[in-house]
Design a protein around this motif. Structure first.
Motif: not given
Length: 146
Positions: A102-116
């Motif tokens: 919950n404290m991670l700062i992810l890049p814009a448009t990216v979530t933990l469920n994003t598939v690169p």
């Protein structure tokens, strides 16, 4: 520690403080030099994802939506550091252990469920694969510490 002042009068002040930790348990870190390659000013904060800078031994770059599959760890720095373009800062990067997702700062448009696009797994799977256990269940105590 995060402190927010709610109320202030001549003789009284009310403040809410929170003490949250990104790095929860059994963490392992590597030291290196973080370089801002964003083309402008960049605020380096704890909890940001880092990728390896292959041009510099022991170097790190900020993770973006384009290179998220190459993440090697989570930045551990005290407070926020503003870096000018091409500026560097000495940091530690957590590569193993439990972290608060919950404290991670992810890049814009990216979530933990994003598939690169260049990977067949989610960002959470990539982080788990390098040895970071992502715990997102730490929301039960949502009141302020005071």
């Amino acid at each position: 520690m995060d402190v927010t002042q709610r109320n202030a009068t001549r003789n009284q002040s009310t403040a809410d403080y929170q003490s949250k930790k990104i790095f929860i348990f059994d963490n392992r870190y590597i030291e290196g030099v973080f370089k801002n390659n964003s083309g402008g000013s960049f605020t380096l904060s704890p909890g940001m994802l880092a990728v390896r800078d292959i041009a510099v031994a022991g170097g790190f770059l900020p993770a973006t939506a384009d290179n998220i599959a190459d993440v090697i760890g989570v930045v551990a720095v005290d407070g926020s550091v503003v870096l000018a373009n091409a500026a560097t800062a000495n940091v530690n990067v957590c590569t193993k252990g439990g972290i608060d997702g919950n404290m991670l700062i992810l890049p814009a448009t990216v979530t933990l469920n994003t598939v690169p696009t260049d990977a067949a797994k989610t960002v959470r799977d990539i982080l788990e694969g390098i040895g970071l256990h992502i715990d997102t269940s730490s929301v039960e105590m949502t009141k302020f510490d005071n």
